[in-house]
Design a protein around this motif. Structure first.
Motif, PDB file in Angstrom:
ATOM      1  N   ILE A   2     -24.091 -24.626 -37.463  1.00  0.00           N
ATOM      2  CA  ILE A   2     -25.445 -25.128 -37.753  1.00  0.00           C
ATOM      3  C   ILE A   2     -26.303 -25.086 -36.487  1.00  0.00           C
ATOM      4  O   ILE A   2     -27.448 -24.629 -36.517  1.00  0.00           O
ATOM      5  N   ASP A   3     -25.715 -25.522 -35.368  1.00  0.00           N
ATOM      6  CA  ASP A   3     -26.468 -25.506 -34.109  1.00  0.00           C
ATOM      7  C   ASP A   3     -26.867 -24.087 -33.718  1.00  0.00           C
ATOM      8  O   ASP A   3     -28.004 -23.854 -33.297  1.00  0.00           O
ATOM      9  N   ARG A   4     -25.930 -23.180 -33.857  1.00  0.00           N
ATOM     10  CA  ARG A   4     -26.246 -21.790 -33.496  1.00  0.00           C
ATOM     11  C   ARG A   4     -27.354 -21.228 -34.399  1.00  0.00           C
ATOM     12  O   ARG A   4     -28.227 -20.498 -33.932  1.00  0.00           O
ATOM     13  N   LEU A   5     -27.298 -21.564 -35.690  1.00  0.00           N
ATOM     14  CA  LEU A   5     -28.331 -21.078 -36.622  1.00  0.00           C
ATOM     15  C   LEU A   5     -29.700 -21.651 -36.252  1.00  0.00           C
ATOM     16  O   LEU A   5     -30.723 -20.985 -36.414  1.00  0.00           O
ATOM     17  N   LYS A   6     -29.700 -22.884 -35.757  1.00  0.00           N
ATOM     18  CA  LYS A   6     -30.982 -23.500 -35.375  1.00  0.00           C
ATOM     19  C   LYS A   6     -31.609 -22.821 -34.164  1.00  0.00           C
ATOM     20  O   LYS A   6     -32.797 -22.974 -33.901  1.00  0.00           O
ATOM     21  N   GLU A   7     -30.796 -22.060 -33.438  1.00  0.00           N
ATOM     22  CA  GLU A   7     -31.350 -21.279 -32.331  1.00  0.00           C
ATOM     23  C   GLU A   7     -32.021 -20.010 -32.858  1.00  0.00           C
ATOM     24  O   GLU A   7     -32.852 -19.413 -32.186  1.00  0.00           O
ATOM     25  N   ILE A   8     -31.635 -19.603 -34.050  1.00  0.00           N
ATOM     26  CA  ILE A   8     -32.185 -18.356 -34.620  1.00  0.00           C
ATOM     27  C   ILE A   8     -33.411 -18.644 -35.477  1.00  0.00           C
ATOM     28  O   ILE A   8     -34.427 -17.966 -35.397  1.00  0.00           O
ATOM     29  N   VAL A   9     -33.296 -19.661 -36.335  1.00  0.00           N
ATOM     30  CA  VAL A   9     -34.352 -19.975 -37.304  1.00  0.00           C
ATOM     31  C   VAL A   9     -34.912 -21.356 -36.969  1.00  0.00           C
ATOM     32  O   VAL A   9     -34.170 -22.231 -36.499  1.00  0.00           O
ATOM     33  N   THR A  28     -23.516 -15.346 -63.737  1.00  0.00           N
ATOM     34  CA  THR A  28     -22.070 -15.136 -63.660  1.00  0.00           C
ATOM     35  C   THR A  28     -21.444 -15.707 -62.388  1.00  0.00           C
ATOM     36  O   THR A  28     -20.337 -15.362 -62.027  1.00  0.00           O
ATOM     37  N   GLY A  29     -22.182 -16.538 -61.675  1.00  0.00           N
ATOM     38  CA  GLY A  29     -21.604 -17.165 -60.486  1.00  0.00           C
ATOM     39  C   GLY A  29     -21.675 -16.314 -59.241  1.00  0.00           C
ATOM     40  O   GLY A  29     -21.026 -16.625 -58.243  1.00  0.00           O
ATOM     41  N   GLY A  30     -22.490 -15.264 -59.261  1.00  0.00           N
ATOM     42  CA  GLY A  30     -22.603 -14.381 -58.098  1.00  0.00           C
ATOM     43  C   GLY A  30     -23.130 -15.075 -56.858  1.00  0.00           C
ATOM     44  O   GLY A  30     -22.853 -14.664 -55.736  1.00  0.00           O
ATOM     45  N   THR A  31     -23.881 -16.150 -57.053  1.00  0.00           N
ATOM     46  CA  THR A  31     -24.478 -16.844 -55.905  1.00  0.00           C
ATOM     47  C   THR A  31     -23.732 -18.127 -55.541  1.00  0.00           C
ATOM     48  O   THR A  31     -24.243 -18.967 -54.806  1.00  0.00           O
ATOM     49  N   ILE A  32     -22.522 -18.276 -56.055  1.00  0.00           N
ATOM     50  CA  ILE A  32     -21.744 -19.473 -55.729  1.00  0.00           C
ATOM     51  C   ILE A  32     -20.916 -19.208 -54.466  1.00  0.00           C
ATOM     52  O   ILE A  32     -20.111 -18.280 -54.430  1.00  0.00           O
ATOM     53  N   PRO A  33     -21.111 -20.024 -53.423  1.00  0.00           N
ATOM     54  CA  PRO A  33     -20.385 -19.781 -52.164  1.00  0.00           C
ATOM     55  C   PRO A  33     -18.931 -20.259 -52.233  1.00  0.00           C
ATOM     56  O   PRO A  33     -18.565 -21.257 -51.610  1.00  0.00           O
ATOM     57  N   VAL A  34     -18.114 -19.526 -52.945  1.00  0.00           N
ATOM     58  CA  VAL A  34     -16.723 -19.965 -53.169  1.00  0.00           C
ATOM     59  C   VAL A  34     -15.918 -20.088 -51.886  1.00  0.00           C
ATOM     60  O   VAL A  34     -14.929 -20.815 -51.838  1.00  0.00           O
ATOM     61  N   ALA A  35     -16.314 -19.364 -50.850  1.00  0.00           N
ATOM     62  CA  ALA A  35     -15.572 -19.444 -49.597  1.00  0.00           C
ATOM     63  C   ALA A  35     -16.341 -20.251 -48.558  1.00  0.00           C
ATOM     64  O   ALA A  35     -16.057 -20.196 -47.374  1.00  0.00           O
ATOM     65  N   GLY A  36     -17.330 -21.021 -49.003  1.00  0.00           N
ATOM     66  CA  GLY A  36     -18.149 -21.778 -48.072  1.00  0.00           C
ATOM     67  C   GLY A  36     -19.019 -20.836 -47.256  1.00  0.00           C
ATOM     68  O   GLY A  36     -19.429 -19.781 -47.730  1.00  0.00           O
ATOM     69  N   GLY A  37     -19.302 -21.230 -46.022  1.00  0.00           N
ATOM     70  CA  GLY A  37     -20.080 -20.357 -45.151  1.00  0.00           C
ATOM     71  C   GLY A  37     -21.575 -20.544 -45.281  1.00  0.00           C
ATOM     72  O   GLY A  37     -22.051 -21.617 -45.668  1.00  0.00           O
ATOM     73  N   ILE A  38     -22.294 -19.445 -44.991  1.00  0.00           N
ATOM     74  CA  ILE A  38     -23.758 -19.505 -44.908  1.00  0.00           C
ATOM     75  C   ILE A  38     -24.399 -18.974 -46.185  1.00  0.00           C
ATOM     76  O   ILE A  38     -24.056 -17.886 -46.647  1.00  0.00           O
ATOM     77  N   VAL A  39     -25.324 -19.746 -46.751  1.00  0.00           N
ATOM     78  CA  VAL A  39     -26.164 -19.225 -47.830  1.00  0.00           C
ATOM     79  C   VAL A  39     -27.518 -18.880 -47.224  1.00  0.00           C
ATOM     80  O   VAL A  39     -28.147 -19.727 -46.579  1.00  0.00           O
ATOM     81  N   VAL A  40     -27.934 -17.627 -47.383  1.00  0.00           N
ATOM     82  CA  VAL A  40     -29.240 -17.203 -46.882  1.00  0.00           C
ATOM     83  C   VAL A  40     -30.205 -17.222 -48.066  1.00  0.00           C
ATOM     84  O   VAL A  40     -30.089 -16.410 -48.983  1.00  0.00           O
ATOM     85  N   HIS A  41     -31.116 -18.197 -48.035  1.00  0.00           N
ATOM     86  CA  HIS A  41     -32.062 -18.337 -49.145  1.00  0.00           C
ATOM     87  C   HIS A  41     -33.356 -17.610 -48.755  1.00  0.00           C
ATOM     88  O   HIS A  41     -33.947 -17.903 -47.723  1.00  0.00           O
ATOM     89  N   PHE A  42     -33.777 -16.666 -49.608  1.00  0.00           N
ATOM     90  CA  PHE A  42     -34.884 -15.784 -49.238  1.00  0.00           C
ATOM     91  C   PHE A  42     -36.269 -16.308 -49.640  1.00  0.00           C
ATOM     92  O   PHE A  42     -37.228 -15.555 -49.656  1.00  0.00           O
ATOM     93  N   VAL A  67     -23.641 -24.354 -44.853  1.00  0.00           N
ATOM     94  CA  VAL A  67     -25.011 -24.472 -44.366  1.00  0.00           C
ATOM     95  C   VAL A  67     -25.904 -23.510 -45.152  1.00  0.00           C
ATOM     96  O   VAL A  67     -25.448 -22.471 -45.630  1.00  0.00           O
ATOM     97  N   VAL A  68     -27.170 -23.898 -45.291  1.00  0.00           N
ATOM     98  CA  VAL A  68     -28.151 -23.044 -45.963  1.00  0.00           C
ATOM     99  C   VAL A  68     -29.240 -22.727 -44.949  1.00  0.00           C
ATOM    100  O   VAL A  68     -29.683 -23.619 -44.228  1.00  0.00           O
ATOM    101  N   VAL A  69     -29.632 -21.454 -44.887  1.00  0.00           N
ATOM    102  CA  VAL A  69     -30.656 -21.094 -43.924  1.00  0.00           C
ATOM    103  C   VAL A  69     -31.745 -20.285 -44.613  1.00  0.00           C
ATOM    104  O   VAL A  69     -31.462 -19.485 -45.503  1.00  0.00           O
ATOM    105  N   LEU A  70     -32.980 -20.563 -44.225  1.00  0.00           N
ATOM    106  CA  LEU A  70     -34.130 -19.895 -44.857  1.00  0.00           C
ATOM    107  C   LEU A  70     -34.854 -19.055 -43.810  1.00  0.00           C
ATOM    108  O   LEU A  70     -35.773 -19.539 -43.146  1.00  0.00           O
ATOM    109  N   PRO A  71     -34.466 -17.821 -43.619  1.00  0.00           N
ATOM    110  CA  PRO A  71     -35.086 -16.992 -42.589  1.00  0.00           C
ATOM    111  C   PRO A  71     -36.475 -16.547 -43.011  1.00  0.00           C
ATOM    112  O   PRO A  71     -36.823 -16.577 -44.188  1.00  0.00           O
TER     113      PRO A  71
END
Lengths: 478, 481
Positions: A18-25, A87-101, A53-57
């Motif tokens: 999360i901290d690293r992402l806050k340096e980008i966005v 069909t669940g294509g946007t479900i983060p089954v492995a966690g990680g980063i969701v990039v919301h456009f 984490v969810v990030v909105l670039p």
């Protein structure tokens, strides 16, 4: 059950990520509160999983830097538009980063001289359509969710809609894509020029459900809006008569822009909610729309109505003006919402069959509903054989939910056996992973795995989707 | 050598004397850019293709697939060549489903045979065929009691090309304006990958989002990712009416003003082809149209409902007059078919007459077409090179046929320089230039696939992953893939 995955312990801790992402966005657009994450844990399917984490670039550059971070740290990453995925294509089954456009939602250019529109992926489908219509042009793909769905999501899923019989699906209208690759490299494939030497990467990317890269810019194909449109509504005593009409119209050499059908269950739901005047004792209604040059269209409309009569139609109406046309369409457009009011949940199967198989497949679908004691409504794109049996149920009833899944699998098997496929326009996602074996053998799936590996050797792009991990027959217990 | 042929023969049916050929006289006819293969293989079905490719992969033999040979001049010269795999015996129509508007055929089926098969009971056919007998065999067939269908493609060499070759080369023609590209009509594919595995994707439905759209990846991949074996394609009902309007103009400016005006309307012509006098005259003498020196011809294909064709014709004749047309003519259904077949066969005709021909296909943003056709023609005429020029208005495509003999050394040298300038011109207009045909000896001096884009990095990754042994058409595709 969906494929379960957990992140390795040695992967970067969520906090550091999360901290690293806050340096980008801009930190304001990096979301990590429990409530935020819960909001991104579901889409329009029945699946759920929480991201880290969810990030909105706001730009391609930011997306590239986010991707580079994910690549270095081997963190799963997936793109998301409006979350209308079925069909669940946007479900983060492995966690990680969701990039919301949602912030990359600009129409960059409408270039009527070249018949193109250049857009960011977060643009709402209908917004673009409304804009180009003002200039006398049309962007053809019109998924039912066009009021909320994003063009980026349409590309990810290769969305369809009612106009596909005549105009094709999303991939037929994508000329170029800017893509951020797994390692953060930005490439452009295709372009305004209609023919580019090399592999058709845009063709491969469309419908790849976010497993091959993140699309950050799209060049769409526009067409001149048709001069004339004629809309008809036909009412039938049996579904078979309606389905036979569909085949007969095409056999006469007429390719309508749309052939949409609804059965009695759905008509009732529509009448209970939006009331458009459907006769409740009829078995099915068919909406037929012709478009193109006005010359010859009256004759063709007359011919269509004659074909309806030949196929035992009870009544067939031709809309005389735009207002009447909107009334004919209102029921179809509101059908899914109406069904949602009948029972708390519904599962929409998206099997597709060759058009001539519609009557027999539909009657078998009804049989399956009886067998599992589940109400099934049918509202579908009859022209291209794309069924949408809506299995209605209450998600809180565990037993009922299990029956729903069984019925859905059986319906998809039915479609595959009839020479069709398990998904016409909603994608495989999580929901149909196991059912891929109805249409693919291991060799076919291996090819898909190789393609995925070429794009994403570390499997960080939307992992767990579209291609089953293990030999899938095993998974289905076949 | 003997060993090589024996291994292949052993794989296929030993009693099948047509399966493997190694006699030099025959091999020479299957040269690719001057390179002669060591053997020719004629598999009978997909399974045999898989067996051959599996063996080739083990032995490291380089393969080039071959349909009817009409597009073999495309591409870089291969890095190496051992086997030519010919699809001519794979000529079965597996499923002709006119009710669902789909057809599934083996790759070696000829385009003309498909159109003949889809003709109506009254013998209305999309191609002007006097003989509707087909060479292809059928497994599943429906009768001809439908209202007529056609395969909406407009490939180069429509009279001889196989469907496998057309799709592998993504061959298009003027009528793509209305019917779009090969990528848009393919629904499903079965092919043999570089390791000898039979792979499939897609199916019979227009909508299909189950798995990656591998069919599109294979279309236009020029045999670099595998050998196409079975293809499922979308059909359309035969147009109710088909006619062509021919108009001649004194200059490119007048011709292009007319063509642009047509494109700007809401009318839906199937093709708007602009060609210089040189190109028009090479089509043959069957069309009586007066074309002034330095003049241009615009041919408009109309394929629609009767009433719509009638209106388009009337409006376009008027528009032609307004734009100063010199002469005009209209062609009925049979002549319409014959005219567009001649257009599709133009390149073959020119190849026969000019041994040193260079053919180039320019693509660019469609709005740029006026800024391409005239300047490109000028580059060639400044170099003293006669050229037959055709352009698909509304699609952003221009084809240049530089008419030379192989022994005209200076002209060839000039042509190499001119092609470089033409490439720059098309790149500036947002496109590229692909050389479709050139004598083998000057190919190394030409940029056959034009300029490579930023997406090449992914193409390379795909090729490495799918064909690690580099046996499928090695070196022939973009940037030597």
């Amino acid at each position: 059950m969906p494929v379960e995955r957990t992140r390795d312990k040695d992967k970067m801790e969520a906090k550091e990520l999360i901290d690293r992402l806050k340096e980008i966005v801009d930190p304001e657009f990096v979301l990590s509160s429990e409530m935020d994450l819960a909001l991104y844990s579901y889409d329009a399917s029945l699946e759920k999983a929480v991201p880290d984490v969810v990030v909105l670039p706001a730009s391609t550059e930011e997306v590239a830097r986010i991707m580079t971070l994910a690549h270095e740290e081997k963190v799963p990453i997936l793109g998301r538009g409006s979350g209308t995925n079925l069909t669940g294509g946007t479900i983060p089954v492995a966690g990680g980063i969701v990039v919301h456009f949602s912030r990359m939602n600009h129409i960059l250019e409408i270039d009527t001289a070249n018949r193109t529109a250049t857009v960011e992926p977060g643009v709402i489908t209908l917004d673009l359509q409304t804009e180009v219509m003002k200039q006398g042009f049309i962007y053809q793909p019109d998924p039912a969710s066009q009021k909320v769905s994003t063009l980026g999501g349409n590309v990810g899923e290769n969305s369809g809609g009612p106009h596909c019989l005549k105009y094709g699906v999303t991939s037929n209208h994508i000329l170029g894509l800017e893509i951020v690759l797994n390692d953060g490299t930005v490439i452009m494939t295709g372009g305004k020029s209609r023919e580019n030497p090399g592999y058709d990467l845009a063709g491969l990317l469309v419908g790849s459900e976010g497993t091959l890269g993140l699309v950050t810019k799209m060049i769409l194909k526009l067409e001149r809006a048709p001069e004339a449109v004629k809309t008809m509504l036909a009412i039938y005593e049996t579904i078979e008569d309606g389905a036979n009409t569909v085949s007969a119209i095409i056999a006469e050499g007429i390719v309508p822009a749309t052939l949409e059908m609804m059965d009695n269950t759905v008509m009732r739901a529509v009448e209970e909610t939006i009331k458009v005047g459907y006769p409740l004792d009829a078995a099915a209604v068919l909406i037929i729309e012709l478009d193109g040059m006005p010359e010859g269209m009256d004759e063709k409309a007359a011919k269509v109505m004659e074909i309806c009569k030949r196929n035992n139609v009870r009544e067939v109406k031709l809309a005389k003006n735009e207002a009447e046309r909107n009334i004919l369409w209102a029921g179809r457009k509101g059908a899914f919402g109406a069904v949602g009011q009948v029972r708390p949940s519904y599962l929409c199967c998206d099997g597709t069959v060759p058009r001539t198989k519609l009557p027999e497949v539909l009657s078998q679908v009804i049989e399956i509903g009886r067998k599992y004691h589940l109400p099934i409504g049918n509202v579908f794109h009859a022209g291209d054989g794309n069924l949408h049996p809506l299995i209605m149920f209450d998600e809180r009833d565990e037993n009922e939910l299990q029956r729903v899944h069984k019925a859905s699998t059986e319906i998809l098997k039915l479609c595959a056996d009839a020479g069709g496929t398990i998904s016409g326009e909603h994608g495989v996602g999580l929901e149909k992973l196991r059912e891929t074996c109805f249409i693919f053998n291991e060799s076919d799936l291996d090819l898909e795995r190789s393609i995925r590996k070429a794009f994403d050797p570390d499997e960080i792009l939307n992992p767990g989707k579209m291609i089953p991990d293990e030999p899938c027959r095993q998974a289905l217990g076949l | 050598m003997k060993d090589f042929a024996d291994k292949l023969q052993a794989l296929l049916d030993k009693g099948d004397r047509d399966a493997v050929k190694t006699d030099e006289g025959v091999l020479e006819k299957y040269q690719v850019d001057g390179m002669t293969p060591k053997a020719l293989v004629f598999p009978k079905n997909t399974k045999q293709v898989a067996d051959v490719v599996k063996l080739a992969n083990q032995e490291g033999w380089a393969i080039v697939p071959w349909g009817s040979g009409s597009k073999m001049a495309m591409g870089n010269p291969p890095d190496r060549l051992d086997l030519v795999v010919c699809t001519s015996r794979m000529n079965h129509m597996l499923d002709v489903d006119t009710d669902n508007l789909t057809i599934t055929v083996e790759a070696g089926v000829k385009f003309r045979d498909i159109q003949a098969r889809l003709a109506t009971e009254e013998d209305r056919c999309y191609l002007p065929l006097e003989d509707l007998k087909t060479e292809a065999n059928e497994f599943v067939c429906s009768d001809r009691s439908h209202s007529g269908c056609f395969l909406p493609l407009d490939p180069v060499c429509a009279g001889t090309a196989t469907i496998g070759g057309i799709m592998a080369a993504a061959s298009t023609g003027p009528r793509r304006l209305l019917y779009n590209m090969p990528r848009d009509i393919i629904l499903g594919v079965r092919f043999v990958g570089p390791k000898g595995d039979i792979r499939g994707s897609g199916g019979k439905t227009v909508k299909n989002v189950s798995g990656y759209d591998v069919s599109k990846l294979m279309v236009g991949s020029m045999g670099s990712l595998g050998i196409l074996c079975e293809l499922t394609l979308k059909l359309l009902p035969l147009p109710e009416s088909m006619e062509t309007l021919l108009l001649s103009f004194g200059s490119f400016d007048e011709a292009s003003a007319f063509a642009s005006a047509v494109i700007e309307t809401q009318l839906l012509p199937a093709a708007v082809e602009v060609m210089n006098k040189e190109a028009f005259e090479h089509l043959g003498s069957d069309w009586s149209l007066e074309v002034p020196d330095e003049g241009y011809v615009v041919a408009v294909a109309l394929e629609a409902f009767k009433e719509a064709v009638h209106r388009m014709k009337n409006e376009m004749v008027k528009m032609g007059k307004q734009n100063g047309r010199k002469d005009h003519d209209s062609l009925g259904e049979y002549d319409h078919g014959a005219f567009w077949l001649a257009v599709s066969e133009l390149s073959r005709k020119l190849e026969k007459s000019y041994s040193g021909i260079i053919r180039a296909k320019l693509n660019y943003r469609i709005s740029e077409w006026k800024n391409i056709v005239a300047p490109a023609s000028k580059i060639l005429s400044e170099n003293g090179l006669p050229c037959a020029v055709t352009a698909h208005a509304g699609s952003g495509i221009c084809q240049l046929n530089v008419l030379m003999d192989r022994n005209e050394k200076t002209a060839m040298d000039n042509a190499v320089g001119a092609m470089e300038k033409v490439l720059d011109l098309s790149v500036q207009a947002g496109g590229n230039t692909v050389i479709l045909d050139a004598p083998a000896e000057i190919k190394p001096r030409l940029k056959i696939w034009g300029k490579t884009g930023s997406d090449f990095v992914v193409m390379k990754r795909l090729k490495e992953e799918l064909d690690p042994a580099h046996i499928m058409s090695p070196g022939r595709f973009v940037a030597g893939l």
